[in-house]
Design an enzyme around this catalytic site. Structure first.
Site, PDB file in Angstrom:
ATOM      1  N   HIS A  46     -10.857  -2.599   9.945  1.00  0.00           N
ATOM      2  CA  HIS A  46     -10.458  -2.093   8.622  1.00  0.00           C
ATOM      3  C   HIS A  46     -11.683  -1.581   7.843  1.00  0.00           C
ATOM      4  O   HIS A  46     -11.937  -2.016   6.715  1.00  0.00           O
ATOM      5  CB  HIS A  46      -9.708  -3.170   7.828  1.00  0.00           C
ATOM      6  CG  HIS A  46      -8.946  -2.590   6.649  1.00  0.00           C
ATOM      7  ND1 HIS A  46      -7.773  -3.119   6.167  1.00  0.00           N
ATOM      8  CD2 HIS A  46      -9.195  -1.510   5.857  1.00  0.00           C
ATOM      9  CE1 HIS A  46      -7.339  -2.412   5.140  1.00  0.00           C
ATOM     10  NE2 HIS A  46      -8.203  -1.418   4.932  1.00  0.00           N
ATOM     11  N   ARG A  97      -2.100   1.231   7.158  1.00  0.00           N
ATOM     12  CA  ARG A  97      -1.982  -0.224   6.972  1.00  0.00           C
ATOM     13  C   ARG A  97      -1.350  -0.815   8.237  1.00  0.00           C
ATOM     14  O   ARG A  97      -0.538  -0.147   8.907  1.00  0.00           O
ATOM     15  CB  ARG A  97      -1.061  -0.562   5.791  1.00  0.00           C
ATOM     16  CG  ARG A  97      -1.708  -0.449   4.437  1.00  0.00           C
ATOM     17  CD  ARG A  97      -2.772  -1.520   4.193  1.00  0.00           C
ATOM     18  NE  ARG A  97      -3.344  -1.417   2.860  1.00  0.00           N
ATOM     19  CZ  ARG A  97      -4.464  -0.724   2.569  1.00  0.00           C
ATOM     20  NH1 ARG A  97      -5.116  -0.086   3.512  1.00  0.00           N
ATOM     21  NH2 ARG A  97      -4.929  -0.699   1.341  1.00  0.00           N
TER      22      ARG A  97
HETATM   23  P1  NDP Z   1      -1.597   9.347  -1.283  1.00  0.00           P
HETATM   24  O1  NDP Z   1      -0.685   8.607  -2.185  1.00  0.00           O
HETATM   25  O2  NDP Z   1      -2.488  10.378  -1.862  1.00  0.00           O
HETATM   26  O3  NDP Z   1      -0.771  10.039  -0.105  1.00  0.00           O
HETATM   27  C1  NDP Z   1       0.263   9.394   0.547  1.00  0.00           C
HETATM   28  C2  NDP Z   1       0.979  10.393   1.430  1.00  0.00           C
HETATM   29  O4  NDP Z   1       2.010   9.704   2.169  1.00  0.00           O
HETATM   30  C3  NDP Z   1       1.693  11.494   0.624  1.00  0.00           C
HETATM   31  O5  NDP Z   1       1.613  12.723   1.299  1.00  0.00           O
HETATM   32  C4  NDP Z   1       3.141  10.994   0.590  1.00  0.00           C
HETATM   33  O6  NDP Z   1       4.115  12.002   0.446  1.00  0.00           O
HETATM   34  C5  NDP Z   1       3.248  10.375   1.966  1.00  0.00           C
HETATM   35  N1  NDP Z   1       4.360   9.432   2.019  1.00  0.00           N
HETATM   36  C6  NDP Z   1       4.557   8.311   1.294  1.00  0.00           C
HETATM   37  N2  NDP Z   1       5.744   7.737   1.594  1.00  0.00           N
HETATM   38  C7  NDP Z   1       6.312   8.535   2.534  1.00  0.00           C
HETATM   39  C8  NDP Z   1       7.550   8.512   3.228  1.00  0.00           C
HETATM   40  N3  NDP Z   1       8.451   7.538   3.020  1.00  0.00           N
HETATM   41  N4  NDP Z   1       7.807   9.514   4.105  1.00  0.00           N
HETATM   42  C9  NDP Z   1       6.918  10.511   4.309  1.00  0.00           C
HETATM   43  N5  NDP Z   1       5.726  10.597   3.679  1.00  0.00           N
HETATM   44  C10 NDP Z   1       5.424   9.620   2.802  1.00  0.00           C
HETATM   45  O7  NDP Z   1      -2.457   8.219  -0.506  1.00  0.00           O
HETATM   46  P2  NDP Z   1      -3.906   8.372   0.117  1.00  0.00           P
HETATM   47  O8  NDP Z   1      -3.934   9.579   0.974  1.00  0.00           O
HETATM   48  O9  NDP Z   1      -4.939   8.248  -0.924  1.00  0.00           O
HETATM   49  O10 NDP Z   1      -3.987   7.028   1.003  1.00  0.00           O
HETATM   50  C11 NDP Z   1      -3.053   6.757   2.024  1.00  0.00           C
HETATM   51  C12 NDP Z   1      -3.201   5.334   2.536  1.00  0.00           C
HETATM   52  O11 NDP Z   1      -4.381   5.201   3.311  1.00  0.00           O
HETATM   53  C13 NDP Z   1      -3.370   4.247   1.472  1.00  0.00           C
HETATM   54  O12 NDP Z   1      -2.134   3.915   0.874  1.00  0.00           O
HETATM   55  C14 NDP Z   1      -3.963   3.108   2.271  1.00  0.00           C
HETATM   56  O13 NDP Z   1      -2.935   2.297   2.797  1.00  0.00           O
HETATM   57  C15 NDP Z   1      -4.699   3.800   3.405  1.00  0.00           C
HETATM   58  N6  NDP Z   1      -6.143   3.630   3.322  1.00  0.00           N
HETATM   59  C16 NDP Z   1      -6.793   2.956   4.340  1.00  0.00           C
HETATM   60  C17 NDP Z   1      -8.153   2.819   4.317  1.00  0.00           C
HETATM   61  C18 NDP Z   1      -8.853   2.184   5.446  1.00  0.00           C
HETATM   62  O14 NDP Z   1     -10.071   1.942   5.350  1.00  0.00           O
HETATM   63  N7  NDP Z   1      -8.202   1.908   6.551  1.00  0.00           N
HETATM   64  C19 NDP Z   1      -8.960   3.335   3.207  1.00  0.00           C
HETATM   65  C20 NDP Z   1      -8.189   4.027   2.204  1.00  0.00           C
HETATM   66  C21 NDP Z   1      -6.838   4.146   2.276  1.00  0.00           C
HETATM   67  P3  NDP Z   1       4.139  12.955  -0.878  1.00  0.00           P
HETATM   68  O15 NDP Z   1       2.976  13.887  -0.678  1.00  0.00           O
HETATM   69  O16 NDP Z   1       5.442  13.633  -0.807  1.00  0.00           O
HETATM   70  O17 NDP Z   1       3.972  12.033  -2.049  1.00  0.00           O
HETATM   71  C1  OXD Z   2      -8.037   1.115   0.726  1.00  0.00           C
HETATM   72  C2  OXD Z   2      -8.608   0.389   1.865  1.00  0.00           C
HETATM   73  O1  OXD Z   2      -6.825   1.101   0.537  1.00  0.00           O
HETATM   74  O2  OXD Z   2      -9.854   0.253   1.930  1.00  0.00           O
HETATM   75  O3  OXD Z   2      -8.824   1.748  -0.015  1.00  0.00           O
HETATM   76  O4  OXD Z   2      -7.852  -0.046   2.748  1.00  0.00           O
END
Ligand code: NDP
Ligand code: OXD
Length: 321
Positions: free
Chosen positions: A284, A236
């Site tokens: 994005h 993000r």
């Molecule tokens: P998940 O919830 O599956 O994974 C999030 C990961 O981030 C986990 O490993 C989590 O740790 C880690 N995390 C969260 N907070 C912290 C912190 N404070 N310190 C260290 N690690 C942290 O999310 P997804 O993988 O499904 O998606 C991730 C992000 O990708 C979404 O939230 C979205 O913002 C972005 N996204 C962007 C898209 C785009 O087109 N640009 C499309 C889809 C998603 P833990 O494993 O310990 O919980």
């Molecule tokens: C998502 C994105 O969060 O598209 O899925 O950014």
């Protein structure tokens, strides 16, 4: 009895987020369940039991007194958790193979782009200059992925198969074959010190806002064949300090960057990111949520929920993701 109605609130503003397209798909997969595309003056808010949303306005969901479940039509829920009036019902996010595969394509594409010196080679082509620089193997590059969740873990696996040295950083302890795993604030520095291409796939929460800043970039590895480290952010825009990124690219703290997300989207026309020679910019679209796949995913979850089953991929409101 009529099936419980679903409200569709889609405010993305791009081709993939065309509300008409999402409405057509939801109509097809929901059978005789009424699907309302909002705003619609004829709707009685009390009829709505489910909402499928992308970037709804602040307070929009609080208008439905009988809401049972909110389905976010993407993986990241930061636009919802920012709404202090968000009803306290289960909030379901997207975590499906289709979206995961798309993000892995983006990550592999951009890691390879920097690793294979594509910015330099495209410049050479424009100038008709036949001057290849020597190319190092993938095994010489340490990629570090911030966020080892659904998306990060899958991308890590693909990069590992290409021969990169891969590490991941998460909030809690994780174990992934062949990936060096770090977690928590205490292990962040060690993770950064061994990383020359940093990929950010974190969710945006109060803990992660602005995490990609000068102090963090200064800790990345500068001794790889790339020289200055590379940052790739598809999480993000709120995760990155944009002034710091520009300054770090200008003064050589960073070698180059791939950015898919920005603090303000669409990116304003006067942003320096559009024309910066060291930036590869995408609007994005690293991983689109596909209306066909995701409408079916939501419809399946509603059927299961009404049959007494559990919802999948429910967001932990306390963690914020
Ligand atoms: P998940 O919830 O599956 O994974 C999030 C990961 O981030 C986990 O490993 C989590 O740790 C880690 N995390 C969260 N907070 C912290 C912190 N404070 N310190 C260290 N690690 C942290 O999310 P997804 O993988 O499904 O998606 C991730 C992000 O990708 C979404 O939230 C979205 O913002 C972005 N996204 C962007 C898209 C785009 O087109 N640009 C499309 C889809 C998603 P833990 O494993 O310990 O919980
Ligand atoms: C998502 C994105 O969060 O598209 O899925 O950014």
């Amino acid at each position: 009895m009529n099936k419980r109605a679903l409200a569709l609130l889609v405010h993305g503003g791009t081709e993939n987020w065309s509300p008409e397209r999402w409405k057509r798909r939801f109509d097809e997969v929901c059978g005789d369940r009424p699907v309302w595309r909002l705003p619609d003056a004829a709707l009685d808010p009390a009829d709505i039991h489910y909402a499928a949303v992308w970037k709804p306005g602040q307070g929009e969901l609080a208008a439905f007194p009988n809401l049972r479940v909110i389905f976010n039509l993407g993986a990241g829920v930061d636009a919802l958790t920012a709404d202090s009036s968000l009803p306290g019902v289960p909030l379901v996010r997207v975590a499906v193979e289709d979206l995961t595969g798309r993000m892995t394509e983006y990550v592999v594409l951009h890691v390879l782009m920097h690793h294979r010196q594509e910015l330099y080679l495209r410049g050479s082509q424009r100038e008709k200059r036949w001057a290849p620089k020597s190319q190092w193997p993938a095994s010489a590059i340490s990629v570090g992925i911030m966020g080892l969740g659904t998306l990060g873990a899958h991308a890590a696996e693909a990069l590992r198969h290409l021969g990169f040295r891969v590490a991941g950083w998460s909030r809690s302890e994780r174990r992934t074959d062949g990936v060096e795993c770090f977690h928590g604030k205490a292990q962040l520095e060690a993770f950064l010190r061994r990383t020359s291409i940093l990929v950010c796939l974190l969710p945006l929460t109060p803990d992660t806002r602005d995490i990609l800043n000068r102090e963090l970039f200064a800790k990345l590895d500068r001794n790889s064949p790339l020289g200055a480290p590379v940052v790739i952010n598809a999480g993000r825009g709120g995760l990155q300090n944009e002034a710091d990124i520009l300054q770090c690219l200008d003064d050589g703290t960073l070698g180059s960057a791939s950015l898919d997300v920005f603090a303000s989207e669409p990116l304003p026309a006067d942003s320096r990111f559009w024309t910066h020679p060291k930036v590869v910019l995408t609007p994005h679209n690293a991983a689109d949520t596909d209306p066909d796949e995701i409408s079916k995913y939501v419809a399946r979850q509603i059927e299961r929920f009404e049959a007494g089953g559990a919802l999948e991929n429910v967001v932990d409101r306390a963690r914020g993701y």
